[in-house]
Design an enzyme around this catalytic site. Structure first.
Site, mmCIF file in Angstrom:
data_model
loop_
_atom_site.group_PDB
_atom_site.id
_atom_site.type_symbol
_atom_site.label_atom_id
_atom_site.label_comp_id
_atom_site.label_asym_id
_atom_site.label_seq_id
_atom_site.Cartn_x
_atom_site.Cartn_y
_atom_site.Cartn_z
ATOM 1 N N GLU A 93 25.530 41.716 -33.049
ATOM 2 C CA GLU A 93 26.320 42.686 -32.887
ATOM 3 C C GLU A 93 27.885 42.249 -32.297
ATOM 4 O O GLU A 93 27.973 42.469 -31.159
ATOM 5 C CB GLU A 93 25.854 43.446 -31.957
ATOM 6 C CG GLU A 93 24.903 44.583 -32.159
ATOM 7 C CD GLU A 93 24.449 45.337 -30.694
ATOM 8 O OE1 GLU A 93 24.436 44.644 -29.701
ATOM 9 O OE2 GLU A 93 23.681 46.422 -30.978
ATOM 10 N N TYR B 174 39.447 44.521 -27.879
ATOM 11 C CA TYR B 174 39.586 45.021 -26.513
ATOM 12 C C TYR B 174 40.921 45.168 -25.872
ATOM 13 O O TYR B 174 41.408 45.006 -24.736
ATOM 14 C CB TYR B 174 38.699 44.131 -25.539
ATOM 15 C CG TYR B 174 37.204 44.127 -25.987
ATOM 16 C CD1 TYR B 174 36.443 45.185 -25.985
ATOM 17 C CD2 TYR B 174 36.569 42.897 -26.291
ATOM 18 C CE1 TYR B 174 34.974 45.107 -26.339
ATOM 19 C CE2 TYR B 174 35.511 42.939 -26.733
ATOM 20 C CZ TYR B 174 34.546 43.909 -26.709
ATOM 21 O OH TYR B 174 33.376 43.782 -27.245
ATOM 22 N N GLY C 196 31.650 41.641 -31.868
ATOM 23 C CA GLY C 196 32.653 42.343 -31.853
ATOM 24 C C GLY C 196 33.808 41.529 -31.737
ATOM 25 O O GLY C 196 34.731 41.608 -32.769
ATOM 26 N N ARG C 197 34.417 40.880 -30.720
ATOM 27 C CA ARG C 197 35.263 39.928 -30.405
ATOM 28 C C ARG C 197 35.535 38.981 -31.273
ATOM 29 O O ARG C 197 36.623 39.021 -32.143
ATOM 30 C CB ARG C 197 35.186 39.351 -29.242
ATOM 31 C CG ARG C 197 36.589 38.775 -28.403
ATOM 32 C CD ARG C 197 35.978 37.952 -27.349
ATOM 33 N NE ARG C 197 35.385 38.549 -26.111
ATOM 34 C CZ ARG C 197 35.737 39.198 -25.013
ATOM 35 N NH1 ARG C 197 37.173 39.077 -24.976
ATOM 36 N NH2 ARG C 197 35.019 39.853 -24.415
ATOM 37 N N CYS D 261 54.618 50.938 -14.029
ATOM 38 C CA CYS D 261 55.075 50.938 -12.506
ATOM 39 C C CYS D 261 54.127 50.261 -11.867
ATOM 40 O O CYS D 261 53.250 51.216 -11.022
ATOM 41 C CB CYS D 261 55.402 52.302 -12.438
ATOM 42 S SG CYS D 261 56.447 52.721 -10.900
HETATM 43 N N1 LLP Z 1 26.472 44.590 -28.138
HETATM 44 C C1 LLP Z 1 26.520 45.148 -26.973
HETATM 45 C C2 LLP Z 1 25.328 46.025 -26.383
HETATM 46 C C3 LLP Z 1 27.586 44.770 -25.974
HETATM 47 O O1 LLP Z 1 27.434 45.481 -24.807
HETATM 48 C C4 LLP Z 1 28.854 44.287 -26.431
HETATM 49 C C5 LLP Z 1 30.039 44.101 -25.500
HETATM 50 C C6 LLP Z 1 28.945 43.779 -27.592
HETATM 51 C C7 LLP Z 1 27.646 43.656 -28.556
HETATM 52 C C8 LLP Z 1 29.850 42.990 -28.456
HETATM 53 O O2 LLP Z 1 30.186 41.746 -27.715
HETATM 54 P P1 LLP Z 1 31.414 40.831 -27.936
HETATM 55 O O3 LLP Z 1 30.736 40.000 -29.359
HETATM 56 O O4 LLP Z 1 32.448 41.661 -28.285
HETATM 57 O O5 LLP Z 1 31.640 39.648 -27.121
HETATM 58 N N2 LLP Z 1 36.283 44.688 -22.193
HETATM 59 C C9 LLP Z 1 35.737 43.442 -22.070
HETATM 60 C C10 LLP Z 1 34.442 43.104 -23.128
HETATM 61 C C11 LLP Z 1 33.378 44.076 -22.905
HETATM 62 C C12 LLP Z 1 32.214 43.752 -23.601
HETATM 63 C C13 LLP Z 1 31.362 44.749 -23.458
HETATM 64 N N3 LLP Z 1 30.007 44.665 -24.578
HETATM 65 C C14 LLP Z 1 36.908 42.193 -22.680
HETATM 66 O O6 LLP Z 1 38.045 42.810 -22.995
HETATM 67 O O7 LLP Z 1 36.718 41.272 -22.339
#
Ligand code: LLP
Length: 430
Positions: free
Chosen positions: A288, A388, A290-291, A359
């Site tokens: 999964e 994000y 994302g980033r 602000c």
């Molecule tokens: N799967 C689950 C269950 C997750 O909770 C997350 C991210 C991902 C996959 C994806 O993770 P990635 O591959 O994107 O690292 N807002 C924060 C990041 C929060 C991530 C939450 N969960 C930031 O801006 O760094």
């Protein structure tokens, strides 16, 4: 991996080009602040996962973590690449169902899904990642009412330490997400004994922006240990495992994330070795990310409205956005790389603090950033804002959320339009 979009070039006039488009032209056409997504980078990032998996573990599905950046147009690009999507709310689920994504490739997360959200998921055969026992009761209520089966995976807390920001760790025992891994058999039994429920497997996620592959290898071993335990205790093969997301990306020079291909190869080796040891068939593997799919594909462009020099103290550039379109510096002390799109070939001359227009004195995207001589009207770009940023943007100070465009081969199109002042008052009741 790199910090910048793969299509980035600088032309003979020192102008920054992304996806074959001059950034200053994009800014003239679409305004600022502007989220710009480079389709080539998104596609390359997808292919990095897909190719590594096809070599090492073909029985797999890459499921984009929609929370990183979600809109219908982006999901269509990802669906064309063969990815699925993970969603965490009714709104994200609705968005995914509006896209080309096959509902069978949508998976639904969340620690407190509502009955209405569960109904939409069951109606559409979306995989539900079960977070807790109460949710199991809720799912049963929904299947009884709809007369339809629910497809479930159980999320366990792996209790594996991942070195990342406190706020984005998820796998530890006190995490709000998932069940204690020692309760897995109890919950799996409840699912397997209910003919309205399909038990698809187990899920786990250790955190986000992680550079070390070791905890992912430990996770792989743990997942297969649990698959073997379920087989020995319940006599069933677990068809699927989902090892979550979390591999980090490079935001600044000092970041050193692993290559996705190395990460995937090492994770898969562990999975295969563990399955062989336990004499198990390989389950379907889901990841999964994302980033690492969208992060480096995105840049944000702002116009510099003022340069404030405080003699012998510091220089500010004031941009026309800030913490509402990029809350990550203020929330996680996140660091970024900056440049000037219209002076991309010029040497840096000074250091600047990049201040937003909100602000709040904490609305500073960064301090001590070296830039060429910054002047009013220059276009400041921030790299690595594909993940994000848009998804966490707010209307703080009644700011209109920016537009997002995708660029490829010299063409640009909207993924999301800019909000208008009218949008801001549309839901106000007089
Ligand atoms: N799967 C689950 C269950 C997750 O909770 C997350 C991210 C991902 C996959 C994806 O993770 P990635 O591959 O994107 O690292 N807002 C924060 C990041 C929060 C991530 C939450 N969960 C930031 O801006 O760094």
């Amino acid at each position: 991996m790199g910090i910048k979009p793969v299509s980035e070039k600088i032309d003979l006039d020192g102008q920054l080009i992304i996806g074959g488009k001059k950034v200053t032209d994009l800014v003239d056409e679409f305004g600022t602040p502007l989220y710009i997504l480079d389709q080539d980078t998104v596609e390359k990032n997808c292919q990095d996962y897909l190719q590594a998996l096809s070599k090492n573990y073909p029985k797999s599905l890459v499921v984009f973590a929609g929370k990183a950046c979600l809109n219908v147009g982006l999901l269509n690009i990802l669906a064309d690449q063969g990815l699925g999507v993970d969603v965490v709310s009714g709104g994200e689920l609705f968005t995914a169902l509006r896209s080309k994504m096959n509902p069978l490739n949508i998976i639904f997360h969340g620690n407190n899904k509502s009955i209405e959200e569960l109904e939409i998921a069951v109606e559409n055969n979306v995989r539900i990642i079960l977070d807790n026992e109460q949710e199991l009761e809720n799912v049963k209520q929904v299947t009884a009412r709809l007369g339809k089966k629910a497809r479930l995976m159980i999320r366990i807390k792996p209790e594996i330490e991942a070195h990342t920001h406190e706020y984005i760790k998820t796998g530890q025992i006190d995490s709000k997400f998932g069940i204690d891994k020692n309760d897995l058999i109890k919950i799996a039994k409840l699912i397997v004994s209910d003919d309205k429920l399909d038990f698809l497997g187990i899920h786990s996620h250790i955190g986000s922006q992680i550079f070390d592959v070791n905890p992912f290898e430990d996770l792989a071993s743990l997942m297969i240990e649990k698959v073997a335990l379920i087989k020995s205790e319940l006599g069933i093969d677990v068809p699927e495992i989902n090892c979550g997301g979390g591999i980090g990306i490079q935001y600044v020079e000092s970041d050193d994330p692993p290559a996705v291909s190395d990460f995937v190869t090492r994770l898969c080796s562990k999975l295969k070795a563990a399955c062989e040891r336990e004499n198990l068939e390989l389950p379907l593997l889901m990841l999964e990310p994302g980033r690492s799919i969208v992060g480096t594909a995105g840049i944000t462009a702002y116009k510099i409205g003022t340069v404030k020099r405080i003699e012998n103290v510091k220089n500010y550039v004031f941009i026309d956005g800030g913490m509402a379109d990029n809350p990550r510096p203020i929330m996680y002390q996140a660091e970024y790389t900056f440049g000037l799109a219209n002076k991309a070939d010029k040497p840096t001359t000074d250091t600047f603090s990049i201040a937003g227009k909100f602000c709040e004195s904490g609305d500073i995207l960064a301090n001590g950033i070296s830039l060429p001589d910054a002047e009013v009207g220059d276009v400041l770009v921030v790299y690595g804002t594909g993940a994000y940023n848009y998804s966490m943007a707010s209307n703080y100070n009644r700011f209109c959320r920016p537009a997002m465009v995708v660029v490829k081969d010299g063409a640009a199109r909207y993924l999301v339009k800019r909000e208008t002042f009218q949008d801001l008052v549309n839901l106000d009741v007089v």
